[in-house]
Design a protein around this motif. Structure first.
Motif, PDB file in Angstrom:
ATOM      1  N   SER A 118       0.822  -1.207   0.000  1.00 36.65           N
ATOM      2  CA  SER A 118       0.000   0.000   0.000  1.00 36.65           C
ATOM      3  C   SER A 118       0.860   1.262   0.000  1.00 36.65           C
ATOM      4  O   SER A 118       0.525   2.256  -0.651  1.00 36.65           O
ATOM      5  N   ARG A 122       0.890   4.037  -2.874  1.00 36.43           N
ATOM      6  CA  ARG A 122       0.611   5.443  -2.536  1.00 36.43           C
ATOM      7  C   ARG A 122       1.670   6.356  -3.164  1.00 36.43           C
ATOM      8  O   ARG A 122       1.344   7.437  -3.682  1.00 36.43           O
ATOM      9  N   VAL A 137      -5.630   4.362  -3.683  1.00 38.54           N
ATOM     10  CA  VAL A 137      -4.811   3.295  -3.098  1.00 38.54           C
ATOM     11  C   VAL A 137      -5.693   2.118  -2.686  1.00 38.54           C
ATOM     12  O   VAL A 137      -5.355   0.954  -2.939  1.00 38.54           O
ATOM     13  N   MET A 141      -5.456  -1.827  -3.872  1.00 38.00           N
ATOM     14  CA  MET A 141      -5.377  -2.951  -2.934  1.00 38.00           C
ATOM     15  C   MET A 141      -6.540  -3.925  -3.145  1.00 38.00           C
ATOM     16  O   MET A 141      -6.386  -5.134  -2.988  1.00 38.00           O
TER      17      MET A 141
END
Length: 282
Positions: A118, A122, A137, A141
């Motif tokens: 993550s 980002r 983000v 995911m």
């Protein structure tokens, strides 16, 4: 401020989610603050999600399902909501990616999206703008959930060695990202190879590309330029993509040697380093 009564539930998955959250909350006789206490968040956050000004997370959705006894309604809806946060031109690819039985990808500059942490995601997504970054983000995911299902796609990933050296998000982010790649060795459905610098000129110099294979549907090849993505089932394009990928796999290090190279780069480039006074920095 958006008035919840002005929301059109059919406008988007996010609007529908918000309207259903409000409807089922009120049916349960709860105020926003009371639901917030039950799901460990503020009344303001509940209100923002109900008015489609905030994108819900999967964790929030699961907590709401438990609090309202909705039988998984929001846990199912949140997948649609998060997918809608992907760029419009990418959504068709994401849908096909989720259906694929086999995914083959060559990445020249970045870790493949399905394998990103993550924090790495980002850093990648926030290069041009941080607008709506949390939602983008979360959407990336969410794509990775296909690797967790009972029958995940067989994913074969070839990364240029440059991907390991290109520092994205800082040393800590890179160290954790490479650790994540090494942790994938226990998954037989995910294989990672590194194309070393020593390979010289190679079949992937035209750029990154993905091949998707399906049990019942035609195979696809996917490429991107700086504006949008391109997906095709053209037989000639598939033949060319498959041939290039075969050459890349042949030129890449074995899975075992690739893991050794990842570990070495992680230690040498992103490991603890001593400062002039003898202290170490992470």
């Amino acid at each position: 401020m958006v008035n919840i009564r002005d929301l059109d539930p059919s406008a988007s998955p996010l609007d529908y989610y918000g309207s259903e959250l409000r409807r089922l909350r009120e049916d349960a006789g709860l105020k926003q603050g009371e639901l917030g206490v039950s799901v460990f968040c503020t009344a303001s956050l509940v209100g923002q999600i109900e008015t489609a000004r905030k994108v819900p997370t999967r964790d929030f959705s699961e907590r709401v399902d438990a609090a309202l006894g909705t039988g998984g309604v929001f846990s199912r809806l949140v997948g649609l909501v998060l997918r809608s946060q992907l760029p419009s031109w990418f959504q068709a690819y994401a849908e096909m990616e989720a259906k694929a039985a086999y995914i083959s990808t060559f990445q020249a500059q970045l870790v493949y999206g399905l394998l990103q942490t993550s924090d790495y995601a980002r850093a990648v997504l926030g290069v041009r703008t941080e607008g709506n970054l949390d939602a983008r983000v979360a959407a990336r995911m969410e794509r990775q959930r296909i690797l967790e299902r009972e029958n995940p796609p067989l994913s074969w990933v070839v990364l240029s060695e440059a991907v390991l050296h290109q520092e994205v998000g800082g040393r800590d982010v890179m160290r954790n990202q490479l650790t994540h790649l090494l942790g994938l060795r226990g998954r037989e459905w995910v294989q990672v190879q590194i194309l070393p610098f020593e390979a010289g000129a190679h079949a992937g110099q035209m750029g990154s590309f993905n091949l998707l294979r399906f049990e019942d549907d035609p195979d696809l090849v996917y490429t991107e330029d700086f504006v949008r993505g391109h997906m095709t089932a053209n037989p000639q394009a598939l033949r060319e993509g498959s041939l290039r990928y075969d050459h890349l796999q042949a030129a890449a290090l074995s899975v075992e040697d690739s893991a050794a190279l990842i570990a070495r780069v992680m230690e040498e480039r992103y490991g603890d380093q001593a400062e002039p006074d003898g202290r170490t920095v992470a």
